[in-house]
Design a protein around this motif. Structure first.
Motif, PDB file in Angstrom:
ATOM      1  N   ARG A 151      43.196  28.430  36.622  1.00  0.00           N
ATOM      2  CA  ARG A 151      42.108  29.120  37.311  1.00  0.00           C
ATOM      3  C   ARG A 151      41.853  30.497  36.708  1.00  0.00           C
ATOM      4  NH1 ARG A 151      40.265  26.956  42.320  1.00  0.00           N
ATOM      5  NH2 ARG A 151      41.365  25.026  42.790  1.00  0.00           N
ATOM      6  N   GLU A 203      38.363  27.413  39.289  1.00  0.00           N
ATOM      7  CA  GLU A 203      38.921  26.601  38.203  1.00  0.00           C
ATOM      8  C   GLU A 203      38.084  26.773  36.949  1.00  0.00           C
ATOM      9  OE1 GLU A 203      39.528  21.867  37.396  1.00  0.00           O
ATOM     10  OE2 GLU A 203      40.192  22.636  39.350  1.00  0.00           O
ATOM     11  N   THR A 242      36.259  22.959  34.224  1.00  0.00           N
ATOM     12  CA  THR A 242      36.257  21.765  35.070  1.00  0.00           C
ATOM     13  C   THR A 242      35.686  20.549  34.338  1.00  0.00           C
ATOM     14  OG1 THR A 242      36.064  23.060  37.091  1.00  0.00           O
ATOM     15  CG2 THR A 242      35.364  20.773  37.214  1.00  0.00           C
ATOM     16  N   ARG A 251      30.244  26.809  42.615  1.00  0.00           N
ATOM     17  CA  ARG A 251      31.246  25.899  43.184  1.00  0.00           C
ATOM     18  C   ARG A 251      31.912  26.556  44.392  1.00  0.00           C
ATOM     19  NH1 ARG A 251      32.562  21.587  39.981  1.00  0.00           N
ATOM     20  NH2 ARG A 251      31.826  21.674  37.807  1.00  0.00           N
ATOM     21  N   ASN A 273      36.652  23.242  44.682  1.00  0.00           N
ATOM     22  CA  ASN A 273      36.046  23.127  43.350  1.00  0.00           C
ATOM     23  C   ASN A 273      34.818  22.218  43.351  1.00  0.00           C
ATOM     24  OD1 ASN A 273      36.097  24.000  40.613  1.00  0.00           O
ATOM     25  ND2 ASN A 273      36.889  22.014  39.974  1.00  0.00           N
TER      26      ASN A 273
END
Length: 296
Positions: free
Chosen positions: A129, A135, A138, A191, A196
């Motif tokens: 992260r 994160e 992704t 997000r 996430n």
């Protein structure tokens, strides 16, 4: 047959616990060949990933098709610093002290020809992260797709398995980000932080919407291998995008910077790049980086 075995393994391997980025500049009037051969004899491409800048390739009197100097983006509505340099070394490991010792050894090895101009320590934060808690990477290509995106193909001859990488060190103004309500933070990124999950109602300026790789024509996939950095109370992200060309990275940055449609990425409301450079990451041969394409 996959070309992954020709690549520096650190490009495709997961992000390590700790990293250290060294940028180096060739001293004027010095022939780098002996030092580069010595570096190649010790760099395995896994614990030590090496990238070579266009200026160093020119100094060697050769060329790597597709390699160029980062000069920013025409029409960008925000500042995109261009800080080209000759050599990048990404040290990877599990112990920060070991990286310091290896870094000092490397600086001594390079000293006859290169000055180390910048060192940035980085780390893996909460299993990949960013310091904001979101994160990173992704939508990175996975499995067999990763080498296709990140590496030059078999047809590239001596360049097969090599990679181009765009590197930017981003500085997060954490106080600006922390001052945002949680809803605004989520919509800046696009997000929901904990889950996430991508937000359907995020604005067009949301980072996820600005960089959705499949939304470009042609699609603009890169393999991200970024790591957070911190020094004192300052921090951010060392962004690294590997690809078989710089086209996908430039397409994304063109849209992020507002050069494509006038909408700038909301990321710039709290973060900004301090550096920007392009490098070519040679392939490996017999467990060490292979500089034959440079005549070495």
């Amino acid at each position: 047959m996959s070309i992954a075995h020709l690549a520096q393994p650190g490009i495709l391997e997961p992000i390590p616990a700790h990293g250290r980025y060294l940028t180096c500049q060739l001293r004027v009037g010095v022939d780098p060949r002996v030092v580069l051969k010595r570096l190649a004899s010790q760099a395995d491409g896994s614990a030590t990933v090496v990238g070579i800048g266009a200026s160093l390739v020119r100094e060697l009197g050769t060329q790597v098709p597709g390699l160029k100097t980062f000069t920013g983006i025409d029409g960008a509505r925000i500042k995109l610093p261009a800080t080209p340099t000759d050599l990048l070394v990404w040290l990877r490991g599990t112990d920060r002290g070991d990286l310091l010792i290896r870094s000092r050894h490397l600086e001594t090895l390079l000293a006859p020809a290169f000055d180390v101009t910048d060192i940035t320590d980085a780390f893996n934060h909460h299993q990949g992260r960013d310091l904001t808690g979101y994160e990173d990477g992704t939508e990175n290509p996975q499995g067999d797709e990763a080498p296709v995106v990140a590496l030059l193909p078999e047809e590239a001859g001596d360049l097969a398995g090599s990679s181009f990488v765009a590197v930017q060190r981003w500085h997060h103004h954490m106080s600006r980000f922390e001052a945002m309500p949680k809803h605004q933070q989520d919509h800046t990124i696009g997000r929901e932080r904990e889950s996430n999950e991508e937000l359907d109602d995020a604005p067009e300026s949301a980072h996820v919407k600005r960089t959705a790789q499949e939304s470009f024509d042609p699609e603009a996939f890169v393999l991200r291998r970024s790591m957070p950095w911190a020094e004192g109370n300052n921090g951010g992200l060392v962004f690294a995008a590997f690809g078989h060309s710089f086209d996908a990275f430039e397409a994304q940055l063109r849209r992020m910077s507002g050069a494509e449609d006038g909408i700038t990425d909301a990321l710039f409301s709290f973060s900004e790049p301090q550096t920007g450079a392009y490098f070519w990451c040679p392939p490996v041969r017999d467990g060490l980086i292979d500089l034959r394409a440079l005549g070495l």
